[in-house]
Motif scaffolding. Structure first.
Motif, mmCIF file in Angstrom:
data_model
loop_
_atom_site.group_PDB
_atom_site.id
_atom_site.type_symbol
_atom_site.label_atom_id
_atom_site.label_comp_id
_atom_site.label_asym_id
_atom_site.label_seq_id
_atom_site.Cartn_x
_atom_site.Cartn_y
_atom_site.Cartn_z
ATOM 1 N N GLY A 46 0.812 -1.213 0.000
ATOM 2 C CA GLY A 46 0.000 0.000 0.000
ATOM 3 C C GLY A 46 0.849 1.268 0.000
ATOM 4 O O GLY A 46 0.552 2.224 -0.717
ATOM 5 N N MET A 47 1.901 1.266 0.814
ATOM 6 C CA MET A 47 2.775 2.441 0.880
ATOM 7 C C MET A 47 3.492 2.676 -0.441
ATOM 8 O O MET A 47 3.564 3.804 -0.945
ATOM 9 C CB MET A 47 3.781 2.269 2.017
ATOM 10 N N LEU A 65 1.410 6.158 -7.233
ATOM 11 C CA LEU A 65 0.230 6.866 -7.725
ATOM 12 C C LEU A 65 0.367 8.376 -7.520
ATOM 13 O O LEU A 65 -0.123 9.170 -8.339
ATOM 14 C CB LEU A 65 -1.024 6.344 -7.020
ATOM 15 N N LYS A 66 1.031 8.750 -6.425
ATOM 16 C CA LYS A 66 1.218 10.176 -6.134
ATOM 17 C C LYS A 66 2.027 10.853 -7.231
ATOM 18 O O LYS A 66 1.832 12.050 -7.519
ATOM 19 C CB LYS A 66 1.911 10.344 -4.780
ATOM 20 N N VAL A 104 -3.939 10.737 -5.473
ATOM 21 C CA VAL A 104 -3.672 10.603 -4.047
ATOM 22 C C VAL A 104 -4.874 10.004 -3.349
ATOM 23 O O VAL A 104 -5.981 9.953 -3.897
ATOM 24 C CB VAL A 104 -3.328 11.969 -3.414
ATOM 25 N N SER A 105 -4.643 9.568 -2.124
ATOM 26 C CA SER A 105 -5.709 8.961 -1.334
ATOM 27 C C SER A 105 -6.847 9.942 -1.127
ATOM 28 O O SER A 105 -6.628 11.078 -0.729
ATOM 29 C CB SER A 105 -5.166 8.513 0.030
ATOM 30 N N PHE A 128 -6.509 -4.377 -6.033
ATOM 31 C CA PHE A 128 -5.396 -5.304 -6.219
ATOM 32 C C PHE A 128 -4.743 -5.653 -4.886
ATOM 33 O O PHE A 128 -4.183 -6.743 -4.732
ATOM 34 C CB PHE A 128 -4.355 -4.705 -7.165
ATOM 35 N N GLY A 129 -4.834 -4.751 -3.916
ATOM 36 C CA GLY A 129 -4.267 -5.016 -2.595
ATOM 37 C C GLY A 129 -4.958 -6.153 -1.865
ATOM 38 O O GLY A 129 -4.368 -6.789 -0.985
ATOM 39 N N SER A 130 -6.218 -6.431 -2.237
ATOM 40 C CA SER A 130 -6.940 -7.520 -1.573
ATOM 41 C C SER A 130 -6.402 -8.888 -1.967
ATOM 42 O O SER A 130 -6.837 -9.907 -1.433
ATOM 43 C CB SER A 130 -8.437 -7.429 -1.861
ATOM 44 N N ILE A 131 -5.416 -8.920 -2.885
ATOM 45 C CA ILE A 131 -4.796 -10.194 -3.239
ATOM 46 C C ILE A 131 -4.140 -10.832 -2.016
ATOM 47 O O ILE A 131 -4.045 -12.063 -1.923
ATOM 48 C CB ILE A 131 -3.753 -10.016 -4.372
ATOM 49 N N PHE A 132 -3.701 -10.018 -1.061
ATOM 50 C CA PHE A 132 -3.092 -10.569 0.158
ATOM 51 C C PHE A 132 -4.120 -11.356 0.961
ATOM 52 O O PHE A 132 -3.823 -12.437 1.485
ATOM 53 C CB PHE A 132 -2.485 -9.446 1.000
#
Length: 232
Positions: free
Chosen positions: A98-99, A105-106, A111-112, A193-197
């Protein structure tokens, strides 16, 4: 199902329910699960009110257990020591991912949007998330097993069915976190895509407690940091 259909990292002993008629769900049963998915989402994932969130979790879980003939171990089991190590590893992996993704992306001006919304983080946020995050896991699980069943029936290829189903749900989960095109791009790469974890934890163990605790650990620590006023 042959052994070759499994991914090498999968634990032995359990398989995904329903997709290979294990057990069989009639067409009307899928309708029931679809209704429970809609009702559970409205109650557990969107409502924000603790009694409704708890009710939503019940609405999600009970129909699934019914069609499992109340064999709760098909989806819920006490995590082993190995599972606990996996949960921590997946949590760390997601935080690092995520970081890094936010930094990338920034660079493109994305940005978030602020995942906390306008509501301040309170102790109650920590309590409600215990139940709402279980709701979110079923928000992913029910459509996952549906697409797994459909794609496996068409292809007779378990691994292909898993890959396509996971991809669909990751995009769906990202859309759930987005309210405009810019947010969608951010949500797709971070939450989607982060939910792949979390999916890895479930695919490996077939135990929803593993992705749930991974998700809970991630969100609770983020909430605690926000509650303490520590800048991210």
């Amino acid at each position: 199902m042959t052994v070759i259909d499994r991914f090498k990292f999968e634990d032995e002993g359990y398989d995904f329910p329903f997709y290979n008629k294990n057990p069989y769900i009639p067409k009307w049963g899928w309708v029931v699960l679809f209704v429970s998915f809609i009702a559970g989402t409205l109650l557990a994932v969107i409502s924000g009110n603790l009694p409704f969130i708890i009710l939503g979790c019940i609405v999600f879980i009970v129909p699934v257990l019914y069609f499992l003939k109340w064999d709760y171990k098909a989806i819920f089991r006490m995590p082993s020591r190995k599972d606990l190590v996996l949960i921590v590893a997946l949590f760390v992996g997601y935080i690092v991912y995520g970081m890094v993704m936010e930094m990338i992306l920034k660079q493109f001006g994305i940005v978030s949007p602020g995942t906390m919304g306008s509501e301040p983080v309170t102790i109650m946020t920590l309590v409600t998330s215990i139940f709402s995050l279980m709701g979110e896991e079923f928000f992913k699980f029910i459509p996952f097993i549906f697409f797994l069943r459909v794609i496996y029936k068409l292809s007779n290829n378990r691994r292909l069915a898993v890959i396509i189903s996971v991809a669909i749900i990751m995009v769906m989960f990202a859309c759930f976190h987005a309210y405009n095109p810019t947010m969608l791009i951010f949500a797709l790469f971070v939450q989607g895509f982060g939910s792949i974890f979390e999916f890895y934890g479930y695919i490996k163990t077939k135990n929803l407690i593993v992705p749930y605790l991974t998700h809970l650990l991630t969100d609770e620590i983020i909430f605690i940091i926000a509650l303490l006023g520590i800048p991210l």
